[in-house]
Design a protein around this motif. Structure first.
Motif, PDB file in Angstrom:
ATOM      1  N   SER A  23       0.840  -1.206   0.000  1.00  0.00           N
ATOM      2  CA  SER A  23       0.000   0.000   0.000  1.00  0.00           C
ATOM      3  C   SER A  23       0.873   1.254   0.000  1.00  0.00           C
ATOM      4  CB  SER A  23      -0.977  -0.001   1.178  1.00  0.00           C
ATOM      5  OG  SER A  23      -0.301   0.061   2.416  1.00  0.00           O
ATOM      6  N   ALA A  83       2.363   1.552  -3.503  1.00  0.00           N
ATOM      7  CA  ALA A  83       1.348   2.025  -4.446  1.00  0.00           C
ATOM      8  C   ALA A  83       1.176   3.540  -4.338  1.00  0.00           C
ATOM      9  CB  ALA A  83       0.019   1.316  -4.202  1.00  0.00           C
ATOM     10  N   MET A  84       1.128   4.053  -3.104  1.00  0.00           N
ATOM     11  CA  MET A  84       0.998   5.505  -2.931  1.00  0.00           C
ATOM     12  C   MET A  84       2.242   6.220  -3.447  1.00  0.00           C
ATOM     13  SD  MET A  84      -1.106   6.077   0.603  1.00  0.00           S
ATOM     14  CE  MET A  84       0.158   5.368   1.628  1.00  0.00           C
ATOM     15  N   ALA A  92      -0.735   6.065  -6.510  1.00  0.00           N
ATOM     16  CA  ALA A  92      -2.095   5.616  -6.172  1.00  0.00           C
ATOM     17  C   ALA A  92      -2.770   6.681  -5.310  1.00  0.00           C
ATOM     18  CB  ALA A  92      -2.048   4.285  -5.428  1.00  0.00           C
ATOM     19  N   PRO A  93      -4.088   6.765  -5.366  1.00  0.00           N
ATOM     20  CA  PRO A  93      -4.784   7.766  -4.550  1.00  0.00           C
ATOM     21  C   PRO A  93      -4.588   7.511  -3.054  1.00  0.00           C
ATOM     22  CG  PRO A  93      -6.347   6.302  -5.666  1.00  0.00           C
ATOM     23  CD  PRO A  93      -4.989   5.959  -6.161  1.00  0.00           C
ATOM     24  N   VAL A 106      -5.835   4.618  -0.688  1.00  0.00           N
ATOM     25  CA  VAL A 106      -5.147   3.326  -0.646  1.00  0.00           C
ATOM     26  C   VAL A 106      -4.420   3.179   0.691  1.00  0.00           C
ATOM     27  CG1 VAL A 106      -3.247   1.998  -1.693  1.00  0.00           C
ATOM     28  CG2 VAL A 106      -4.935   3.113  -3.143  1.00  0.00           C
TER      29      VAL A 106
END
Length: 104
Positions: free
Chosen positions: A68, A71-72, A76-77, A80
């Motif tokens: 996570s 991803a950020m 990613a938003p 997440v």
């Protein structure tokens, strides 16, 4: 196998954070990499102790927590990030479970 793959991903994320990422992104990659590598090794130790449940929690928790953050870091938003504490709780459960098993 999953613990070994987790370790490889942790090193790759840490290397990218150290050599190719902006400062704010690098911090997310560094934190994710540190937690993931620690829990990949912890999973291997737990497996050696025949503690499969805690090992699974280390791998699953480490993956949820770290991926996570990765991803950020990669765009990613922010929502997440709500996954991150779920991974943290799984890692804590793994440690408590391992302590309980070691007590027996």
């Amino acid at each position: 196998m999953l613990a070994a793959l987790s370790g490889a991903l942790a090193i790759a994320a840490g290397a990218f954070g150290a050599h190719g990422a902006a400062k704010d992104v690098a911090e997310l990659l560094k934190t994710g990499g540190e937690y993931q590598i620690i829990h990949a090794v912890a999973a291997l130790v737990a497996l050696r102790m025949d503690a499969r449940g805690p090992a699974a929690m280390f791998v699953i928790g480490g993956a949820l927590f770290s991926v996570s953050l990765y991803a950020m870091a990669l765009g990613a938003p922010r929502p997440v990030g709500a996954i991150t504490p779920i991974g943290g709780v799984a890692m804590i459960v793994g440690w408590l479970w391992l302590a309980w098993q070691a007590r027996r």
